[in-house]
Design a protein around this motif. Structure first.
Motif, mmCIF file in Angstrom:
data_model
loop_
_atom_site.group_PDB
_atom_site.id
_atom_site.type_symbol
_atom_site.label_atom_id
_atom_site.label_comp_id
_atom_site.label_asym_id
_atom_site.label_seq_id
_atom_site.Cartn_x
_atom_site.Cartn_y
_atom_site.Cartn_z
ATOM 1 N N ALA A 150 20.169 -15.940 11.815
ATOM 2 C CA ALA A 150 19.148 -15.520 11.641
ATOM 3 C C ALA A 150 19.145 -13.407 11.635
ATOM 4 O O ALA A 150 19.121 -12.601 10.807
ATOM 5 C CB ALA A 150 18.109 -15.536 12.583
ATOM 6 N N PRO A 151 19.939 -13.604 13.004
ATOM 7 C CA PRO A 151 20.735 -12.012 13.341
ATOM 8 C C PRO A 151 21.105 -11.457 12.044
ATOM 9 O O PRO A 151 21.398 -10.418 11.210
ATOM 10 C CB PRO A 151 20.984 -11.223 14.357
ATOM 11 C CG PRO A 151 21.258 -13.124 15.026
ATOM 12 C CD PRO A 151 20.571 -13.985 13.873
ATOM 13 N N VAL A 152 22.469 -12.484 11.730
ATOM 14 C CA VAL A 152 23.341 -12.062 10.874
ATOM 15 C C VAL A 152 22.944 -11.956 8.872
ATOM 16 O O VAL A 152 23.001 -10.794 7.512
ATOM 17 C CB VAL A 152 24.511 -12.935 10.548
ATOM 18 C CG1 VAL A 152 25.055 -12.888 9.289
ATOM 19 C CG2 VAL A 152 25.056 -12.716 11.430
ATOM 20 N N LEU A 153 21.086 -12.432 8.863
ATOM 21 C CA LEU A 153 20.917 -12.782 7.438
ATOM 22 C C LEU A 153 20.079 -11.038 7.552
ATOM 23 O O LEU A 153 19.845 -10.326 6.787
ATOM 24 C CB LEU A 153 20.353 -13.767 7.220
ATOM 25 C CG LEU A 153 20.429 -14.747 7.017
ATOM 26 C CD1 LEU A 153 19.818 -15.404 6.789
ATOM 27 C CD2 LEU A 153 21.722 -14.438 5.453
ATOM 28 N N ASP A 154 19.705 -10.821 8.341
ATOM 29 C CA ASP A 154 18.799 -9.282 9.023
ATOM 30 C C ASP A 154 19.777 -8.128 9.135
ATOM 31 O O ASP A 154 19.359 -7.493 7.752
ATOM 32 C CB ASP A 154 18.314 -8.803 10.433
ATOM 33 C CG ASP A 154 17.069 -9.959 10.806
ATOM 34 O OD1 ASP A 154 16.101 -11.295 9.645
ATOM 35 O OD2 ASP A 154 16.802 -10.764 11.774
ATOM 36 N N GLN A 155 20.824 -8.381 8.845
ATOM 37 C CA GLN A 155 21.656 -7.236 8.646
ATOM 38 C C GLN A 155 21.930 -6.888 7.424
ATOM 39 O O GLN A 155 22.280 -6.312 7.282
ATOM 40 C CB GLN A 155 23.150 -7.320 9.580
ATOM 41 C CG GLN A 155 22.900 -7.242 11.131
ATOM 42 C CD GLN A 155 24.429 -7.403 11.745
ATOM 43 O OE1 GLN A 155 25.770 -7.815 11.083
ATOM 44 N NE2 GLN A 155 24.339 -7.604 12.891
ATOM 45 N N ILE A 156 22.452 -7.968 6.581
ATOM 46 C CA ILE A 156 22.947 -8.458 5.135
ATOM 47 C C ILE A 156 21.728 -7.474 4.777
ATOM 48 O O ILE A 156 21.481 -7.085 3.459
ATOM 49 C CB ILE A 156 23.028 -9.545 5.101
ATOM 50 C CG1 ILE A 156 24.994 -10.259 5.443
ATOM 51 C CG2 ILE A 156 23.719 -9.779 3.403
ATOM 52 C CD1 ILE A 156 25.061 -11.482 5.308
#
Length: 107
Positions: free
Chosen positions: A39-45
């Protein structure tokens, strides 16, 4: 700033299939540990690719019809939709670099 947004069985066609931009759909569940990791990776992307890519989240427990229609067997599964079609799929939690390697050629 762009952020992942929820999509349901009722809104999937309008929000994902009819989108002008490619949409990376995160099929996830609240009980899924790897989903919380990605989830945090997708927030960054979502923030970095604003204007080029949208990121949607489909809760498998709340929207089982969409998951069934696309043969989603596990969580997390990331499907990239472009012009209403699935162009690539990532199964399981992956690091940001690995996700971008898969989706960048389609953007």
């Amino acid at each position: 700033m762009s952020a992942p947004f929820p999509v349901t069985d009722a809104t999937f066609e309008e929000e994902v299939l009819k989108s002008d931009l490619p949409v990376l759909v995160d099929f996830w569940a609240t009980w899924c540990g790897p989903c919380r990791m990605v989830a945090p990776v997708l927030d960054q992307i979502a923030a970095e690719y604003e204007g080029r890519l949208r990121i949607a989240k489909v809760d498998l427990d709340e929207s089982p019809e969409t998951a069934r229609a696309y043969g989603i067997m596990g969580a997390p599964t990331l499907n990239l939709y472009k012009d209403g079609e699935v162009v690539t799929q990532i199964v399981g939690a992956k690091p940001k670099r690995a996700i971008l390697q898969v989706i960048d050629p389609h953007l």
